[in-house]
Write a protein that holds these residues in place. Sequence first.
Motif, short mmCIF file in Angstrom:
data_model
loop_
_atom_site.label_atom_id
_atom_site.label_comp_id
_atom_site.label_asym_id
_atom_site.label_seq_id
_atom_site.Cartn_x
_atom_site.Cartn_y
_atom_site.Cartn_z
N ALA A 30 0.84 -1.20 0.00
CA ALA A 30 0.00 0.00 0.00
C ALA A 30 0.87 1.25 0.00
O ALA A 30 0.56 2.24 -0.68
CB ALA A 30 -0.93 0.00 1.22
N LEU A 31 1.98 1.20 0.72
CA LEU A 31 2.89 2.35 0.79
C LEU A 31 3.49 2.64 -0.58
O LEU A 31 3.55 3.80 -1.02
CB LEU A 31 3.98 2.05 1.82
N ILE A 32 3.94 1.59 -1.27
CA ILE A 32 4.57 1.76 -2.60
C ILE A 32 3.55 2.29 -3.60
O ILE A 32 3.83 3.22 -4.37
CB ILE A 32 5.18 0.43 -3.08
N SER A 37 1.71 6.69 -6.78
CA SER A 37 0.55 7.48 -7.24
C SER A 37 0.85 8.97 -7.16
O SER A 37 0.58 9.73 -8.10
CB SER A 37 -0.68 7.15 -6.40
N TRP A 38 1.42 9.40 -6.04
CA TRP A 38 1.71 10.83 -5.90
C TRP A 38 2.84 11.26 -6.83
O TRP A 38 2.84 12.40 -7.32
CB TRP A 38 2.08 11.14 -4.44
N LEU A 39 3.76 10.34 -7.11
CA LEU A 39 4.83 10.67 -8.05
C LEU A 39 4.28 10.80 -9.48
O LEU A 39 4.65 11.71 -10.24
CB LEU A 39 5.93 9.61 -8.00
N VAL A 40 3.41 9.87 -9.84
CA VAL A 40 2.80 9.92 -11.18
C VAL A 40 1.95 11.18 -11.32
O VAL A 40 1.81 11.75 -12.41
CB VAL A 40 1.94 8.66 -11.42
N LEU A 41 1.41 11.65 -10.19
CA LEU A 41 0.59 12.86 -10.20
C LEU A 41 1.38 14.05 -10.76
O LEU A 41 0.82 14.92 -11.45
CB LEU A 41 0.11 13.16 -8.77
N ALA A 70 -8.29 10.31 -10.99
CA ALA A 70 -8.22 8.85 -10.82
C ALA A 70 -6.95 8.45 -10.05
O ALA A 70 -6.99 7.58 -9.16
CB ALA A 70 -8.25 8.16 -12.18
N ILE A 71 -5.84 9.10 -10.42
CA ILE A 71 -4.58 8.81 -9.71
C ILE A 71 -4.71 9.18 -8.23
O ILE A 71 -4.26 8.45 -7.33
CB ILE A 71 -3.41 9.58 -10.35
N GLY A 72 -5.37 10.31 -7.95
CA GLY A 72 -5.56 10.75 -6.56
C GLY A 72 -6.41 9.77 -5.76
O GLY A 72 -6.14 9.52 -4.58
N VAL A 73 -7.45 9.18 -6.42
CA VAL A 73 -8.31 8.20 -5.74
C VAL A 73 -7.51 6.95 -5.39
O VAL A 73 -7.61 6.41 -4.28
CB VAL A 73 -9.52 7.85 -6.63
N VAL A 74 -6.69 6.48 -6.35
CA VAL A 74 -5.86 5.30 -6.09
C VAL A 74 -4.90 5.58 -4.92
O VAL A 74 -4.74 4.75 -4.01
CB VAL A 74 -5.05 4.91 -7.36
N GLY A 75 -4.28 6.76 -4.94
CA GLY A 75 -3.36 7.12 -3.86
C GLY A 75 -4.06 7.19 -2.51
O GLY A 75 -3.51 6.77 -1.49
N MET A 285 9.25 21.47 -10.07
CA MET A 285 9.04 22.11 -8.77
C MET A 285 8.09 21.28 -7.90
O MET A 285 8.23 21.24 -6.67
CB MET A 285 8.47 23.52 -8.98
N PHE A 286 7.13 20.62 -8.56
CA PHE A 286 6.23 19.72 -7.83
C PHE A 286 7.05 18.62 -7.15
O PHE A 286 6.87 18.33 -5.95
CB PHE A 286 5.21 19.12 -8.82
N TYR A 287 7.99 18.03 -7.94
CA TYR A 287 8.84 16.98 -7.37
C TYR A 287 9.83 17.53 -6.35
O TYR A 287 10.14 16.88 -5.35
CB TYR A 287 9.59 16.26 -8.49
N ALA A 288 10.32 18.74 -6.59
CA ALA A 288 11.26 19.35 -5.66
C ALA A 288 10.59 19.60 -4.31
O ALA A 288 11.18 19.37 -3.24
CB ALA A 288 11.80 20.66 -6.23
#
Length: 582
Positions: A30-32, A37-41, A70-75, A285-288
């Motif tokens: 679940a953690l991975i 998911s947040w990285l793909v976001l 959809a990515i946010g829901v999965v996360g 910047m999102f990733y930073a």
Amino acid sequence: MQTHSTKSLMVWLFGQLGPYKRQVSYAMLALIVGAVSWLVLGQGVKYVVDEGFVANNAQRLNQLVLAVIAIGVVGSCATYFRFYYMIWLGERVSADIRQNVYSHLLTLSPAFFATTRTGEVISRFTSDTTVLQSVVGMGLSMALRATITFVGALTLMMFTSHILTLYVLIAVPIVLLPIRIFGAKVRIFARNSQDRVADVGAYVDESLHEIQTVQAFTHEDIDKQRFFARIEDVMLAAHQRIKFRALMIACIMGISLCAITLVAWLGAKLVLSSDLTAGELTAFMFYAVMAGGSVATISEVIGEIQKAAGASERLMELLQTPSTIAVVDQPVQFSHKVKGDISLTDVSFSYSGTPDSTVLKQLNLHIKAGERIALVGPSGAGKSTLFQLLLRFYDTQQGVITIDSLAISQLALNQLRQQFALVSQESVIFAASVRDNIAYGRPDATQQDIESAAIAARADEFITELEQGYDTQLGERGVRLSGGQKQRIAIARAILADRPILLLDEATSALDAANEVKVKLALDELMHDKTTIIIAHRLSTVVNADRIVVMDKGQIIAIGKHQELMQSNLLYRELAELQLMN
């Protein structure tokens, strides 16, 4: 005191997760999924900006926004399972540690509890295990998620812009520097803080247990002042820990913010020079920010880990405290029903283990099976110590004690102690029902057996008058009973246990004259065919004994019957006149 490194303490702590590999696997999965998911976001945000917003393509913008949702829901779903399993694991590990510590404490001899305050031990059970529960349940989850997020964000940043990632990597060692500088100090002060909390717990435990004495001597104001002083000690210790932890987090946040701002400025210049798109800079910047937030989270968790290291060290001290009672690998067994023949040969003992504080000196005594022995002597003569040695609460420094010709040091502790029924002068009553208190030495006893023991101890007459009879809860330390009633419950417990050797520390001392006669009849029946050793304070107990052992300063100075000793032993005659005849 043995010291442990933070690494070894954390290996021990997280090693407690071993039996729960399945739950750990679910939590890690679940953690991975959540972290990915947040990285793909971030990539979704990049495409929303470049292919939807900048390209002025409304249809594509709608599609990408739905994908981001959809990515946010999965996360979010993954976050639910991560929190559920990690918090469960934290609770489970905390419960396991409490069970292990409690089980170990029950194996320690009274010598440990004579030097360690109960309140301090209770503090380790409560506050220390709560700290570990928080670290395992939340801290570990946050640290792993932050680590995965940081690595993933750094990787995606590298794909987005090599030059900006290089600037970020230069800043990382600087961000980690405060952890190195302040982390060790946080652990030291965390341990000190937990110790001061334990002092408070010990003081509360002692003062509230003895509340009648506190109030009788109008000691409330002094106790308040002493308690307040201990609370201030807690605050002083916590102040140091909080100061260094706050410094660590503030430095990390400040350095991270400066680094991100600097990278954003450099990135903006690259966009202006057309070396980077607006979407790529936004994603970068999102990733930073994610990477910076991850570092901040890790630094905060490290503070929690340092605090947990202090708590773990205190718990490991308990778990690693050895029992002073040596247990043989292959204990001998009684081959027959124990008769109760007791022999002490050249027994010497000192509580401190040093010859200059010897309590018993070269003691020699043979007690025949079924014999009634009364121990008489002034305070400090060693009478109670003899009981302690027979039950192996302590081991002798010299000499041998045998039961039915078997050395008690070669017997299993459980088998040895199952041969004794103890009734102490200060009767022990547990915060349980009357039934549970009487059946304490024989939990499988039937209700009829319990009532028969109570009748024999002349306890049934007041038990039946209680509002719930044998189901009545007696309160902490039997606060609802009189001294005589407590003693009759304790005698009923010994009667029900039906063990071959009785140890009676003047079991009728708290009874009035009428009840004393009744209980003595019950004790006479109980002592039939049983070896009985009585610490005597009354003449009525002494005259009924088969032999009287006069003790003084850890030695036996005379053995005989009452009349013999009255004529032949000056100390006994003085005791009889001053104490026993009162």
